[in-house]
Design an enzyme around this catalytic site. Structure first.
Site, PDB file in Angstrom:
ATOM      1  N   GLY A 198       6.709  -6.183   0.061  1.00  0.00           N
ATOM      2  CA  GLY A 198       6.008  -6.009   1.337  1.00  0.00           C
ATOM      3  C   GLY A 198       6.961  -6.280   2.488  1.00  0.00           C
ATOM      4  N   SER A 199       6.389  -6.739   3.595  1.00  0.00           N
ATOM      5  CA  SER A 199       7.201  -6.914   4.797  1.00  0.00           C
ATOM      6  C   SER A 199       8.092  -8.151   4.698  1.00  0.00           C
ATOM      7  CB  SER A 199       6.282  -7.044   6.013  1.00  0.00           C
ATOM      8  OG  SER A 199       5.455  -8.175   5.844  1.00  0.00           O
TER       9      SER A 199
ATOM     10  N   TRP B 135       0.822  -1.220   0.000  1.00  0.00           N
ATOM     11  CA  TRP B 135       0.000   0.000   0.000  1.00  0.00           C
ATOM     12  C   TRP B 135       0.851   1.263   0.000  1.00  0.00           C
ATOM     13  CZ3 TRP B 135       1.848   2.549   4.076  1.00  0.00           C
ATOM     14  CH2 TRP B 135       2.435   1.780   5.093  1.00  0.00           C
TER      15      TRP B 135
ATOM     16  N   ALA C  89      -2.756  -4.502  -2.442  1.00  0.00           N
ATOM     17  CA  ALA C  89      -2.886  -4.387  -0.980  1.00  0.00           C
ATOM     18  C   ALA C  89      -4.320  -4.001  -0.619  1.00  0.00           C
ATOM     19  CB  ALA C  89      -1.908  -3.352  -0.453  1.00  0.00           C
TER      20      ALA C  89
ATOM     21  N   GLU D 158      12.675  -1.801  11.835  1.00  0.00           N
ATOM     22  CA  GLU D 158      12.248  -0.813  10.843  1.00  0.00           C
ATOM     23  C   GLU D 158      11.135   0.050  11.449  1.00  0.00           C
ATOM     24  OE1 GLU D 158      10.425  -2.564   7.356  1.00  0.00           O
ATOM     25  OE2 GLU D 158      11.301  -1.031   6.065  1.00  0.00           O
TER      26      GLU D 158
ATOM     27  N   GLU E  25      10.885  -8.052  -2.621  1.00  0.00           N
ATOM     28  CA  GLU E  25      11.477  -6.767  -2.229  1.00  0.00           C
ATOM     29  C   GLU E  25      10.880  -6.430  -0.877  1.00  0.00           C
ATOM     30  OE1 GLU E  25      12.184  -3.360  -1.310  1.00  0.00           O
ATOM     31  OE2 GLU E  25      10.777  -2.690  -2.852  1.00  0.00           O
ATOM     32  N   LEU E  26      11.727  -6.441   0.183  1.00  0.00           N
ATOM     33  CA  LEU E  26      11.201  -6.448   1.549  1.00  0.00           C
ATOM     34  C   LEU E  26      11.607  -5.207   2.340  1.00  0.00           C
ATOM     35  CD1 LEU E  26      11.973 -10.253   2.034  1.00  0.00           C
ATOM     36  CD2 LEU E  26       9.882  -9.188   1.166  1.00  0.00           C
TER      37      LEU E  26
ATOM     38  N   LYS F 273      -2.410  -9.277  -6.983  1.00  0.00           N
ATOM     39  CA  LYS F 273      -3.248  -8.996  -5.822  1.00  0.00           C
ATOM     40  C   LYS F 273      -2.763  -7.705  -5.190  1.00  0.00           C
ATOM     41  CE  LYS F 273      -2.911  -9.702  -1.613  1.00  0.00           C
ATOM     42  NZ  LYS F 273      -3.399  -8.364  -1.176  1.00  0.00           N
TER      43      LYS F 273
ATOM     44  N   CYS G  75      10.660   1.581   2.256  1.00  0.00           N
ATOM     45  CA  CYS G  75      11.683   0.602   2.642  1.00  0.00           C
ATOM     46  C   CYS G  75      13.083   1.183   2.528  1.00  0.00           C
ATOM     47  CB  CYS G  75      11.535  -0.667   1.811  1.00  0.00           C
ATOM     48  SG  CYS G  75      11.337  -0.311   0.074  1.00  0.00           S
TER      49      CYS G  75
END
Ligand code: ADP
Length: 475
Positions: free
Chosen positions: A222-223, A144, A170, A379, A244-245, A168, A278
């Protein structure tokens, strides 16, 4: 949802509401999909794959180019929607729409540069031909915080490579996703080539994406916790994976740098997207020789950052995504203060007047941060700048590397050897040297360690969607 070229409801008929994080107002409703809807979308992508993969790179390029033009034409309505749904200031939304559109334009061009190789063999009667082919159906899961560019950063290269996809979005930002899929529809992409699933509960969709045999690749942003789990599930079924975190970016100011210039850079960077990025700096290491000037400038700058509804002129920091996000930031700041940190600006939730309706945290400076504080490792994803004063130039790179994350790092120095040594020594995927915006559609974005696998953008970005095939020809 958008499946096989049509706008459809969930099989269950369920829907869910989308709210504005600045006001709490309901701004729309979308289909609440489940596993069977994800399967329906995969079926469409699978059926479309053979024909789409057989189109020429020139045809795919033209369609992507058309999507880029439509996105550019619709940029102000997309930016307005983004601020209403996600909360970032309107100017930041406009910048993101442009950045997001760049991925379509860049990969429209890159589609035509996917080339193979003709290799010599040790056998006189043999030739080797190496070609690149699309991996197949791609399943994408997006976050998001950048609700448009994180879609196009996956869709551009996947489509350019000749893959079809199911995405899909967020649950906090499905309206932006819907607007982007409207653009792909209007650009004339054939039915089944791009498919959108929206869902309030992402888990069943993730399970289908990582287990369905027809999906050949999972791409996730995302996380770290969710990315590790999904990458594990997908790897168990031998799907290709890019994730990609999270990150925990160091920002190092060397003694030879101008601390005022560095503080201005830090202030501009830290409050982008309310710190919900991030690549947001999470540990600012400032050499003691410049610490006073750095603190003073950062304090002045942060005091001037206005929090509020991103639609209002002059607002520099919007709301956080939800109350849990505010609570996390609050917990980190309280922990730092309890362990001796100073908070010259900000430090708490904003709850007066209109702030009460949204999820706001004051732009905050935390000084005297030490490695026993939660904020030093975890984080933050919020508008908090944690500053550490250091004295030993020789160990600062090791300290910056002392994290499981490895996404972005920033360095301020005027000395070319320091710049080069630090660039080489930092274990991060993206490094800004006197530069707070080291990102572009043309450049590889991605991290090491717990920050992920694979790269997005640049030549590397399309390679993630290509298989290598070798032909040995006896002549
Ligand atoms: P954040 O903390 O930034 O919200 P998440 O990793 O929770 O990050 O969310 C990023 C994306 O991953 C969103 O699209 C979300 O719906 C999706 N997601 C979260 N949990 C799961 C899950 N268990 N399976 C599949 N997708 C998930």
């Amino acid at each position: 949802m958008y499946i096989n070229g049509e706008w459809v409801e969930a099989g269950s008929g369920e829907r869910f509401e989308v709210t504005n994080p600045a006001t709490g107002a309901v701004i729309g409703e979308v289909a609440d999909g489940d596993a069977s809807d994800a399967e329906r979308a995969i079926e469409a992508a699978d059926a479309a794959f053979k024909t789409w993969a057989a189109t020429t790179a020139y045809e795919r390029s033209d369609l992507l180019h058309r999507a880029w033009m439509l996105m550019t034409e619709r940029s102000s309505e997309l930016a307005n929607l983004m601020t209403t749904e996600q909360g970032k200031p309107l100017k930041a939304s406009q910048a993101e729409v442009k950045y997001g559109a760049d991925f379509l334009r860049w990969y429209a061009e890159e589609a035509k540069r996917v080339a193979g190789e003709w290799l010599p063999s040790a056998r006189p009667d043999q030739r080797f031909l190496v070609v690149k082919q699309p991996v197949g159906v791609v399943a994408a899961i997006t976050p998001w915080n950048y609700p448009i560019s994180m879609l196009t950063r996956k869709m551009g290269p996947a489509l350019a490579a000749g893959c079809t996809l199911v995405l899909k979005a967020a649950e906090a930002t499905p309206l932006c996703a819907r607007a982007i899929f409207g653009i792909f529809h209007d650009a004339g992409f054939p039915p089944g080539v791009v498919n959108l699933v929206t869902a309030l509960d992402p888990k069943p969709i993730g399970e289908v994406f990582t287990t369905d045999e027809r999906v050949r690749k999972l791409t996730f942003t995302g996380s770290t916790a969710v990315g590790k789990m999904l990458a594990g599930q997908a790897a168990g079924n031998l799907k290709r994976v890019s994730v990609e975190l999270g990150g925990h970016a160091p920002f190092i100011v060397f003694p030879d740098a101008d601390p005022v210039h560095a503080a201005k850079g830090a202030a501009a960077l830290k409050f982008l997207n309310s710190g919900q990025a991030c690549i947001s700096p999470n540990r600012l290491y400032v050499h003691e020789s410049g610490a006073d000037a750095f603190h003073q400038t950062l304090t002045e700058r942060i005091s001037k950052v206005r929090a509020g509804n991103g639609m209002e002129d002059g607002v520099g920091v919007g709301p956080l995504v939800n109350d849990a996000a505010v609570a996390k930031v609050e917990r980190q700041v309280d922990d730092a203060v309890a362990k001796g940190a100073g908070v010259p600006v900000g430090g708490g939730r904003l709850t007066e007047g209109d702030f009460a309706k949204g999820h706001f945290f004051a732009p905050t400076l935390v000084t005297g941060v030490t490695d026993d504080m939660t904020i030093y490792r975890e984080e933050t994803f919020g508008p908090v700048a944690p500053v550490i004063t250091y004295d030993d130039v020789d160990t600062v790179i090791d300290r910056a590397n002392d994290t499981n994350y490895g996404l972005a790092a920033y360095v301020y120095t005027q000395n070319i050897s320091t710049a080069m040594r630090t660039f080489e020594g930092l274990r991060f995927g993206i490094i800004g040297i006197n530069d707070v915006n080291p990102t572009s559609a043309a450049a590889p974005f991605g991290g090491m360690g717990d920050s992920g696998l694979g790269r997005e953008g640049g030549h590397e970005g399309i390679a993630e969607y290509l298989e290598v095939k070798l032909g040995g020809f006896a002549i």
